[in-house]
Scaffold this motif. Structure first.
Motif, short mmCIF file in Angstrom:
data_model
loop_
_atom_site.label_atom_id
_atom_site.label_comp_id
_atom_site.label_asym_id
_atom_site.label_seq_id
_atom_site.Cartn_x
_atom_site.Cartn_y
_atom_site.Cartn_z
N PHE A 235 -3.98 -2.59 4.10
CA PHE A 235 -4.01 -1.68 2.97
C PHE A 235 -2.61 -1.35 2.44
CE2 PHE A 235 -4.32 2.61 1.09
CZ PHE A 235 -5.20 2.32 0.05
N VAL A 239 -1.51 -2.82 -1.22
CA VAL A 239 -1.20 -1.90 -2.32
C VAL A 239 0.23 -2.10 -2.80
CG1 VAL A 239 -0.91 0.53 -2.91
CG2 VAL A 239 -2.93 -0.21 -1.64
N VAL A 243 1.25 -3.26 -6.57
CA VAL A 243 2.13 -2.44 -7.40
C VAL A 243 3.35 -3.24 -7.86
CG1 VAL A 243 3.66 -0.44 -7.40
CG2 VAL A 243 1.36 -0.26 -6.44
N ILE A 307 -7.65 -7.51 -1.32
CA ILE A 307 -7.10 -6.18 -1.60
C ILE A 307 -6.08 -6.25 -2.72
CG2 ILE A 307 -5.78 -4.28 -0.60
CD1 ILE A 307 -7.06 -4.90 2.06
N GLY A 311 -6.47 -4.40 -6.21
CA GLY A 311 -5.44 -3.43 -6.56
C GLY A 311 -4.84 -3.69 -7.92
N ARG A 312 -4.59 -4.94 -8.23
CA ARG A 312 -4.02 -5.27 -9.54
C ARG A 312 -5.02 -4.96 -10.66
NH1 ARG A 312 -1.01 -10.79 -10.17
NH2 ARG A 312 -0.32 -9.59 -11.98
N SER A 314 -7.26 -2.64 -10.59
CA SER A 314 -7.30 -1.19 -10.73
C SER A 314 -6.09 -0.68 -11.50
CB SER A 314 -7.35 -0.53 -9.35
OG SER A 314 -8.51 -0.93 -8.65
N LEU A 342 -0.82 5.47 -9.62
CA LEU A 342 -1.49 5.21 -8.34
C LEU A 342 -2.67 6.14 -8.09
CD1 LEU A 342 1.07 4.22 -5.55
CD2 LEU A 342 -0.94 2.97 -6.34
N MET A 346 -6.28 4.53 -7.40
CA MET A 346 -6.62 4.52 -5.97
C MET A 346 -8.12 4.34 -5.69
SD MET A 346 -5.29 4.38 -3.07
CE MET A 346 -3.61 4.75 -3.57
N MET A 349 -8.75 0.71 -5.72
CA MET A 349 -8.10 0.07 -4.58
C MET A 349 -8.87 0.30 -3.29
SD MET A 349 -4.06 0.80 -5.29
CE MET A 349 -3.17 -0.03 -6.61
N SER A 353 -10.60 -2.40 -0.83
CA SER A 353 -10.26 -2.43 0.60
C SER A 353 -11.51 -2.34 1.46
CB SER A 353 -9.31 -1.27 0.92
OG SER A 353 -8.12 -1.37 0.17
#
Length: 438
Positions: A235, A239, A243, A307, A311-312, A314, A342, A346, A349, A353
C-alpha cells in the motif's frame, strides 16, 4: 413532354419503396437488437446457473464439516498412570493419555475381550483424542485423581457413518465400519453417549493427518500474517508510485516505459512471481523458506500493479480545480497533494488495495513455488515461522483420499469464499460511502 400525372406517380412510388426499405431495415435492426439482448440474458442466466450449481455442490459437501461426532467417556485421570515419578509438567506432557481412553472403553464394554475386537473398539475414538486430554491436564492439574465425563472426537469412519455418508445396510465387506462396531454405536446412542456437536476443532486446530482432528487455524493465521505483511508493503509503495507518476513525473520516454511495464505486470501469470520469489528471495537472499515473510514479499510484487493502476485512476478523478484552488491560495505542490488531492483520492485507492488483497488471499501458485505447501501442524505466531495459507491448505486436503477430508475441503472453500466476498463487499461499501461525484 412528360406527363405531370405520371411524374407524380413515379415520385410517390419511389417514396413508398424507400419507406418500405427503411421499415424493413428497421425491423431487421430491431430484431437483431432483440436477439443480442436475448443472447446476453441467456449468458447471464447460464453463468448464474453454473454459479448456483457450484455453490450448491460446495455447500452440500461441506456443511457437515461444521459438526463432529463425539463420544462421551468417563475418563479417570489416574495420577499414578500419568505421573508415576511425579516429574511435573514434563512427565504429564509425555504421559500415555490414549491408555486412559482404552481403559474407559474397556470399562464401558467389559464383554469385549478378544484382541481383534478390542482393536476395533479402541479405533472408534480418534487417535488424536489423547492430545485433547493432555491439554486438559496440563491446563488444569486438579483433574488428577478424578473421574470426569469428557466428549472426545470419534474416528472419521464413525463420523462418516453418523452423518449418513456410509450406508450401514451394505455388506460388511463393502463398508469401513464392521457389524460389531455398528452394535457398539447403537448401544452408545441408546445411552446418549454418542452425538454430533459443533466442530470447534475445525476452527481452533492446525492441520493433522487425522481428518477428525484437522483444522484451519494454522492456515488462517498464515493467511492473516501474509496479508498483513503484503498490505504494509504494497500500500505505501503503490500509493507513493501512483502519486509520483501522476503528479510529479515528467512526460518522457522513461516514464512511458515505466507505465507500459506496470500495465504489463498486471497481466503476468501469478506463477511467474512465484518463480521470481524462489530465485531472488530464497536462492539469492537466503530468506527462510515456507514463511509468511516470503509470501508477503511475493504477493507484494504481484499486487503492486493493481494498486498503482487503481491509485492513478483515483488521482485522475480529482478535478483540476481542486489543485488550482489550493495552489492559488499559496499552497505548495506537496501540500496540495497531501492535504487536498490524496484525501479525495484515498477511497478509490483503498478500494483498489482491498481488491488486490482479495486476489492475494486466493492465490495458490506463487506460494507453492516458495514452499508454503509443506505439512504444518503448529499454528504460526510470527512472520518467520513455517506456515501455510488457506488456498494451499485446500489444495493439500483435496489430494487426500479419505472421505472426511472431502467435506473439510469444501468447508475450507466456504470459509475462503466468505472472506473473499466480505473483502469485495467492503471495497464496494467504501467506494459508495466515501466516493465523491464532481
Amino acid at each position: 413532354m412528360n406527363n405531370p400525372a405520371t411524374s407524380a406517380d413515379l415520385r410517390a412510388d419511389n417514396k413508398a419503396s424507400t419507406f418500405d426499405i427503411v421499415q424493413k431495415s428497421l425491423a431487421k435492426r430491431r430484431s437483431a437488437e432483440r436477439r443480442f439482448k436475448a443472447y446476453g440474458l441467456t449468458g447471464i442466466m447460464l453463468g448464474l446457473m453454473f454459479l448456483l450449481v457450484l455453490f450448491t455442490s460446495i455447500i452440500g459437501k461441506g456443511y457437515t464439516a461444521f459438526v463432529q461426532t463425539q463420544v462421551k467417556l468417563d475418563i479417570y485421570f489416574d495420577a499414578e498412570w500419568l505421573d508415576p515419578e511425579q516429574g511435573g509438567d514434563d512427565s504429564l506432557a509425555k504421559a500415555d493419555y490414549n491408555g486412559l481412553i482404552k481403559k474407559s472403553l474397556s470399562t464401558a464394554f467389559p464383554e469385549v475381550t478378544e484382541r481383534r475386537d478390542k482393536r476395533d473398539l479402541y479405533a472408534m475414538v480418534s487417535s488424536g483424542a489423547g492430545f485433547l486430554l493432555r491439554e486438559m491436564v496440563v491446563t488444569d492439574k486438579s483433574l488428577l485423581g478424578k473421574t470426569v465425563p469428557v466428549w472426545l472426537p470419534a474416528d472419521d469412519d464413525i463420523d462418516m457413518l453418523m452423518k449418513g455418508h456410509i450406508d450401514r445396510e451394505q455388506d460388511q465387506a463393502n463398508r469401513r465400519v464392521n457389524d460389531k462396531q455398528l452394535a457398539w454405536i447403537d448401544r452408545l446412542s441408546q445411552e446418549a453417549r454418542i452425538e454430533k456437536h459443533f466442530n470447534a476443532l475445525f476452527f481452533t486446530a492446525g492441520d493433522s493427518r487425522e481428518p477428525e482432528m484437522a483444522g484451519i487455524r494454522g492456515a488462517l493465521m498464515g493467511s492473516l500474517l501474509t496479508l498483513i505483511g503484503t498490505f504494509l508493503l504494497s500500500f505505501p509503495i503503490g500509493v507513493a508510485t501512483a502519486v509520483y507518476l501522476e503528479e510529479f513525473a515528467p512526460i518522457n520516454k522513461f516514464t512511458d516505459f515505466i507505465e507500459v511495464n506496470i500495465n504489463n505486470l498486471a497481466a503476468v501469470p501469478s506463477i511467474v512471481f512465484g518463480l521470481l520469489g524462489l530465485a531472488m528471495f530464497i536462492n539469492f537472499f537466503g530468506l527462510p523458506r515456507s514463511t509468511p515473510i516470503i509470501g508477503c514479499l511475493v504477493l507484494t510484487l504481484m499486487t503492486l500493479p493493481t494498486i498503482i493502476i487503481a491509485g492513478r485512476a483515483s488521482l485522475k478523478s480529482v478535478p483540476p480545480s481542486i489543485r488550482e484552488a489550493a495552489l492559488g491560495m499559496g499552497a505548495s505542490k506537496l501540500q496540495t497533494i497531501t492535504h487536498h488531492v490524496l484525501p479525495l483520492a484515498m477511497p478509490g485507492m483503498m478500494t483498489g488495495s482491498i481488491i488486490g488483497m482479495a486476489r492475494a488471499l486466493g492465490e495458490t501458485a506463487p506460494l507453492l513455488m516458495i514452499g508454503m505447501v509443506a505439512f504444518i501442524v503448529d499454528v504460526p505466531t510470527s512472520f518467520t515461522q513455517p506456515s501455510t495459507v488457506l488456498p494451499v491448505q485446500i489444495y493439500l486436503w483435496a489430494d487426500s483420499p479419505e472421505r472426511a477430508f472431502v467435506e473439510r475441503t469444501s468447508a475450507a472453500i466456504m470459509v475462503l469464499l466468505f472472506f473473499l466476498i466480505s473483502m469485495n463487499g467492503l471495497a464496494v461499501y467504501l467506494r459508495r460511502r466515501y466516493e465523491r461525484r464532481w
